[in-house]
Design an enzyme around this catalytic site. Structure first.
Site, PDB file in Angstrom:
ATOM      1  N   GLY A 117       0.807  -1.220   0.000  1.00 32.15           N
ATOM      2  CA  GLY A 117       0.000   0.000   0.000  1.00 32.15           C
ATOM      3  C   GLY A 117       0.839   1.268   0.000  1.00 32.15           C
ATOM      4  N   GLN A 122      -4.440   3.606  11.372  1.00 29.51           N
ATOM      5  CA  GLN A 122      -4.282   4.863  10.629  1.00 29.51           C
ATOM      6  C   GLN A 122      -4.971   5.989  11.406  1.00 29.51           C
ATOM      7  OE1 GLN A 122      -2.417   5.673   8.210  1.00 29.51           O
ATOM      8  NE2 GLN A 122      -1.828   3.759   7.193  1.00 29.51           N
ATOM      9  N   ASP A 125      10.945  -0.759  11.249  1.00 28.30           N
ATOM     10  CA  ASP A 125      11.685  -0.958  10.001  1.00 28.30           C
ATOM     11  C   ASP A 125      11.939   0.397   9.359  1.00 28.30           C
ATOM     12  OD1 ASP A 125       8.950  -0.441   8.857  1.00 28.30           O
ATOM     13  OD2 ASP A 125      10.090  -0.766   7.014  1.00 28.30           O
ATOM     14  N   CYS A 156      31.921   0.399  18.817  1.00 24.45           N
ATOM     15  CA  CYS A 156      30.959  -0.447  18.095  1.00 24.45           C
ATOM     16  C   CYS A 156      31.536  -1.851  17.893  1.00 24.45           C
ATOM     17  CB  CYS A 156      30.647   0.188  16.744  1.00 24.45           C
ATOM     18  SG  CYS A 156      29.594  -0.815  15.687  1.00 24.45           S
ATOM     19  N   CYS A 202      30.473  -3.955  15.440  1.00 21.06           N
ATOM     20  CA  CYS A 202      30.094  -4.481  14.118  1.00 21.06           C
ATOM     21  C   CYS A 202      31.318  -5.022  13.390  1.00 21.06           C
ATOM     22  CB  CYS A 202      29.391  -3.411  13.284  1.00 21.06           C
ATOM     23  SG  CYS A 202      30.504  -2.317  12.372  1.00 21.06           S
ATOM     24  N   CYS A 234      33.851  -2.261  12.296  1.00 20.13           N
ATOM     25  CA  CYS A 234      34.612  -1.604  13.359  1.00 20.13           C
ATOM     26  C   CYS A 234      35.556  -2.583  14.057  1.00 20.13           C
ATOM     27  CB  CYS A 234      33.665  -0.949  14.361  1.00 20.13           C
ATOM     28  SG  CYS A 234      32.727   0.426  13.639  1.00 20.13           S
TER      29      CYS A 234
HETATM   30 ZN   LIG Z   1      30.542  -0.358  13.592  1.00 25.52          ZN
END
Ligand SMILES: [Zn+2]
Length: 369
Positions: free
Chosen positions: A105, A207, A284, A323, A325, A328
């Protein structure tokens, strides 16, 4: 006006609340047919069935548990029949964890300039072929089931915030709930041969624009209907941040504790924190990966830095030393990333995407028990 008869006979106990501070953040477990997911959780957008420039393993390495795919884009190209022949969404993109599809939609209303809305559904111009196509609540359910998502979203009538749209808010509001009823009928038809624990979960969409009274009514209608989860739509579409916060604040004490709450399209770290602190479990957004592909990353304190800035030319430090991740931890330096962005090397966007996804998921994890 015909609204759904309250049923509340949910067969599945799909959300386990681990803690709840009054009207505030909660930690929980969402149970899907492809496994349990701890919440709160951030879900990246795999718009065309894959999170742009990342393999499933790279997405997983950022701590991500659920990936979202866009019904509209996959319906237009390559079509749900092709995805189904290729084994369904999970086999298609090699993501074996839970997947959620939106209803299509949002794109029908935001991307298609030429469209006609009737009670039956929406006729719109295919942005690729230019042909006129039609999507209805029933067709949206059929497409999402065929794609093979584990969580699907009811087809709603989204309005914008321009003057013309605000006049239509009431009409869109009423239609959204009539369409929900049709979605539920079609969903039941399509899943009648599935065992309860094998069927996907259906989310209804709240909505009502920025009108608090309409939002409250919409939430009540959705929660009185036979849906598994509550999705909050039509926010983060250009309104001032404070207006979105008013709606989230108003709804916070009204949610059914047994059902997961999904806020669509929100991915700025400040908004993410506010939403979670007002009872949201799932979010999201395309923002983290889109920003990353444009060399913009978040660092400690929700600050944004632009990796192409000249100041990073010989910077040997990773994006954010705090971080964990992949980018990193492996010490890909800001100087290296700056150079790769400058010469349009796609690896730079992939590494920055992993970092931004991890940044948002670390925020979510900080609220879990
Ligand atoms: Zn990172």
């Amino acid at each position: 006006m015909l609204y759904l008869t309250p049923v509340n006979d949910l067969k599945l106990n799909i959300f386990e609340e681990i803690n709840q501070s009054p009207n505030g953040p909660r930690s929980g477990v969402l149970k899907t047919r492809r496994g349990d997911v701890k919440t709160p959780t951030f879900m990246p957008d795999g718009t065309r069935g894959v999170v742009k420039s990342l393999t499933a393993e790279q997405v997983k390495s950022a701590g991500i548990d659920i990936v979202l795919a866009n019904t509209f884009h996959l319906h237009i190209q390559p079509g749900e029949d092709v995805v189904a022949k290729l084994g369904g969404l999970h086999e298609f993109g090699k993501w074996q964890g839970p997947m959620l599809t939106d209803s299509g939609g949002f794109q029908v209303f935001s991307l298609s300039k030429l469209r006609k809305i009737t009670e039956d559904g929406v006729t719109f111009k295919d942005p690729v072929t230019g042909d006129m196509r039609f999507i209805s609540p029933e067709i949206s359910m059929q497409i999402q089931l065929k794609l093979g998502a584990d969580m699907i979203v009811a087809f709603d009538h989204l309005t914008g915030l321009d003057e013309e749209s605000i006049k239509d808010t009431q009409e869109a509001f009423d239609r959204t709930h009539r369409w929900l009823e049709r979605c539920i009928v079609e969903f039941k038809k399509l899943t009648k041969d599935m065992k309860p624990e094998e069927r996907p979960l259906l989310f209804g969409v709240v909505q009502g624009g920025l009108d608090l009274s309409l939002r409250e009514q919409s939430l009540k209608i959705i929660q009185d209907s036979e849906v598994d989860g509550i999705a909050i739509g039509g926010l983060s579409v250009g309104e001032p941040r404070e207006e979105m916060y008013k709606v989230l604040n108003h709804l916070a004490p009204l949610y059914d504790p047994k059902r997961p709450r999904f806020l669509l399209g929100v991915g700025d770290p400040r908004d993410l924190r506010y939403a979670i602190e007002h009872g949201i479990d799932m979010l999201d957004c395309v923002l983290p990966t889109r920003n990353a592909r444009h060399a913009t990353v978040w660092v400690e304190g929700d600050k944004q830095i632009h990796l192409t800035n000249a100041q990073f030319i010989d910077d040997i430090s990773p994006i954010d030393p705090g971080c964990d991740c992949y980018a990193c931890v492996n010490n890909y330096s800001k100087g290296f990333l700056r150079h790769q962005f400058k010469v349009n090397e796609p690896l730079a966007g992939s590494l920055a995407s992993i970092h931004n996804l991890r940044y948002l998921q670390r925020i979510c994890e900080s609220y879990r028990i």
